[in-house]
Design a protein around this motif. Structure first.
Motif, PDB file in Angstrom:
ATOM      1  N   PHE A 194       1.776  14.383  -9.059  1.00  0.00           N
ATOM      2  CA  PHE A 194       2.770  15.455  -9.096  1.00  0.00           C
ATOM      3  C   PHE A 194       3.254  15.692 -10.517  1.00  0.00           C
ATOM      4  O   PHE A 194       3.417  16.837 -10.938  1.00  0.00           O
ATOM      5  N   ALA A 195       3.475  14.624 -11.268  1.00  0.00           N
ATOM      6  CA  ALA A 195       3.900  14.756 -12.665  1.00  0.00           C
ATOM      7  C   ALA A 195       2.808  15.428 -13.502  1.00  0.00           C
ATOM      8  O   ALA A 195       3.104  16.283 -14.345  1.00  0.00           O
ATOM      9  N   ALA A 196       1.555  15.070 -13.271  1.00  0.00           N
ATOM     10  CA  ALA A 196       0.448  15.708 -13.997  1.00  0.00           C
ATOM     11  C   ALA A 196       0.373  17.197 -13.654  1.00  0.00           C
ATOM     12  O   ALA A 196       0.104  18.029 -14.528  1.00  0.00           O
ATOM     13  N   PHE A 197       0.615  17.539 -12.404  1.00  0.00           N
ATOM     14  CA  PHE A 197       0.613  18.944 -11.998  1.00  0.00           C
ATOM     15  C   PHE A 197       1.741  19.708 -12.676  1.00  0.00           C
ATOM     16  O   PHE A 197       1.544  20.819 -13.172  1.00  0.00           O
ATOM     17  N   ILE A 198       2.932  19.124 -12.739  1.00  0.00           N
ATOM     18  CA  ILE A 198       4.074  19.785 -13.374  1.00  0.00           C
ATOM     19  C   ILE A 198       3.823  19.970 -14.867  1.00  0.00           C
ATOM     20  O   ILE A 198       4.118  21.024 -15.434  1.00  0.00           O
ATOM     21  N   ILE A 199       3.245  18.970 -15.511  1.00  0.00           N
ATOM     22  CA  ILE A 199       2.934  19.079 -16.943  1.00  0.00           C
ATOM     23  C   ILE A 199       1.913  20.189 -17.179  1.00  0.00           C
ATOM     24  O   ILE A 199       2.051  20.991 -18.098  1.00  0.00           O
ATOM     25  N   ALA A 200       0.880  20.255 -16.350  1.00  0.00           N
ATOM     26  CA  ALA A 200      -0.129  21.307 -16.492  1.00  0.00           C
ATOM     27  C   ALA A 200       0.484  22.680 -16.223  1.00  0.00           C
ATOM     28  O   ALA A 200       0.123  23.669 -16.874  1.00  0.00           O
ATOM     29  N   LEU A 201       1.398  22.745 -15.309  1.00  0.00           N
ATOM     30  CA  LEU A 201       2.069  24.000 -14.993  1.00  0.00           C
ATOM     31  C   LEU A 201       2.927  24.470 -16.159  1.00  0.00           C
ATOM     32  O   LEU A 201       2.927  25.653 -16.510  1.00  0.00           O
ATOM     33  N   LYS A 202       3.620  23.551 -16.792  1.00  0.00           N
ATOM     34  CA  LYS A 202       4.464  23.907 -17.932  1.00  0.00           C
ATOM     35  C   LYS A 202       3.650  24.301 -19.161  1.00  0.00           C
ATOM     36  O   LYS A 202       4.088  25.103 -19.969  1.00  0.00           O
ATOM     37  N   LYS A 203       2.453  23.746 -19.298  1.00  0.00           N
ATOM     38  CA  LYS A 203       1.602  24.085 -20.443  1.00  0.00           C
ATOM     39  C   LYS A 203       0.877  25.405 -20.239  1.00  0.00           C
ATOM     40  O   LYS A 203       0.204  25.882 -21.132  1.00  0.00           O
ATOM     41  N   GLY A 204       0.975  25.989 -19.059  1.00  0.00           N
ATOM     42  CA  GLY A 204       0.395  27.299 -18.805  1.00  0.00           C
ATOM     43  C   GLY A 204      -1.053  27.283 -18.377  1.00  0.00           C
ATOM     44  O   GLY A 204      -1.758  28.274 -18.542  1.00  0.00           O
ATOM     45  N   GLN A 205      -1.511  26.205 -17.821  1.00  0.00           N
ATOM     46  CA  GLN A 205      -2.908  26.120 -17.412  1.00  0.00           C
ATOM     47  C   GLN A 205      -3.223  27.038 -16.236  1.00  0.00           C
ATOM     48  O   GLN A 205      -4.348  27.496 -16.084  1.00  0.00           O
ATOM     49  N   PHE A 206      -2.234  27.343 -15.428  1.00  0.00           N
ATOM     50  CA  PHE A 206      -2.460  28.146 -14.235  1.00  0.00           C
ATOM     51  C   PHE A 206      -1.925  29.565 -14.378  1.00  0.00           C
ATOM     52  O   PHE A 206      -1.693  30.248 -13.385  1.00  0.00           O
ATOM     53  N   LEU A 244       0.817  -1.203   0.000  1.00  0.00           N
ATOM     54  CA  LEU A 244       0.000   0.000   0.000  1.00  0.00           C
ATOM     55  C   LEU A 244       0.855   1.260   0.000  1.00  0.00           C
ATOM     56  O   LEU A 244       0.519   2.265  -0.667  1.00  0.00           O
ATOM     57  N   LEU A 245       1.932   1.254   0.717  1.00  0.00           N
ATOM     58  CA  LEU A 245       2.841   2.391   0.740  1.00  0.00           C
ATOM     59  C   LEU A 245       3.464   2.619  -0.632  1.00  0.00           C
ATOM     60  O   LEU A 245       3.542   3.754  -1.109  1.00  0.00           O
ATOM     61  N   THR A 246       3.856   1.548  -1.279  1.00  0.00           N
ATOM     62  CA  THR A 246       4.424   1.649  -2.622  1.00  0.00           C
ATOM     63  C   THR A 246       3.405   2.184  -3.616  1.00  0.00           C
ATOM     64  O   THR A 246       3.706   3.070  -4.423  1.00  0.00           O
ATOM     65  N   ILE A 247       2.191   1.669  -3.566  1.00  0.00           N
ATOM     66  CA  ILE A 247       1.130   2.134  -4.477  1.00  0.00           C
ATOM     67  C   ILE A 247       0.808   3.600  -4.218  1.00  0.00           C
ATOM     68  O   ILE A 247       0.637   4.382  -5.163  1.00  0.00           O
ATOM     69  N   SER A 248       0.747   4.009  -2.963  1.00  0.00           N
ATOM     70  CA  SER A 248       0.427   5.405  -2.663  1.00  0.00           C
ATOM     71  C   SER A 248       1.536   6.341  -3.125  1.00  0.00           C
ATOM     72  O   SER A 248       1.266   7.457  -3.594  1.00  0.00           O
ATOM     73  N   ILE A 249       2.777   5.915  -3.024  1.00  0.00           N
ATOM     74  CA  ILE A 249       3.881   6.750  -3.508  1.00  0.00           C
ATOM     75  C   ILE A 249       3.843   6.860  -5.025  1.00  0.00           C
ATOM     76  O   ILE A 249       4.048   7.943  -5.584  1.00  0.00           O
TER      77      ILE A 249
END
Length: 61
Positions: free
Chosen positions: A19-31, A7-12
């Motif tokens: 986090f990767a999806a957030f960084i990608i959205a940040l780089k594409k200028g969504q925010f 469970l710890l491995t899956i949650s990480i």
């Protein structure tokens, strides 16, 4: 005890994916634009009232 490690491995892994999806959205200028939506919310009713008044005037004429 091994279930905790799984469970710890899956949650990480899920956290890294989010986090990767957030960084990608940040780089594409969504925010980039954080000011306009908050101001648009305040003036939206006035724009709707003006549009309905114009449409009522054109329907009566």
């Amino acid at each position: 005890m091994s279930v905790i490690y799984v469970l710890l491995t899956i949650s990480i892994i899920v956290a890294i994916c989010f986090f990767a999806a957030f960084i990608i959205a940040l780089k594409k200028g969504q925010f980039d634009d954080s000011y306009t939506p908050s101001v648009r919310m305040l003036f939206e009713d006035e724009l709707i009232k003006e549009n309905t008044k114009k449409s009522i005037l054109t329907k009566k004429d």
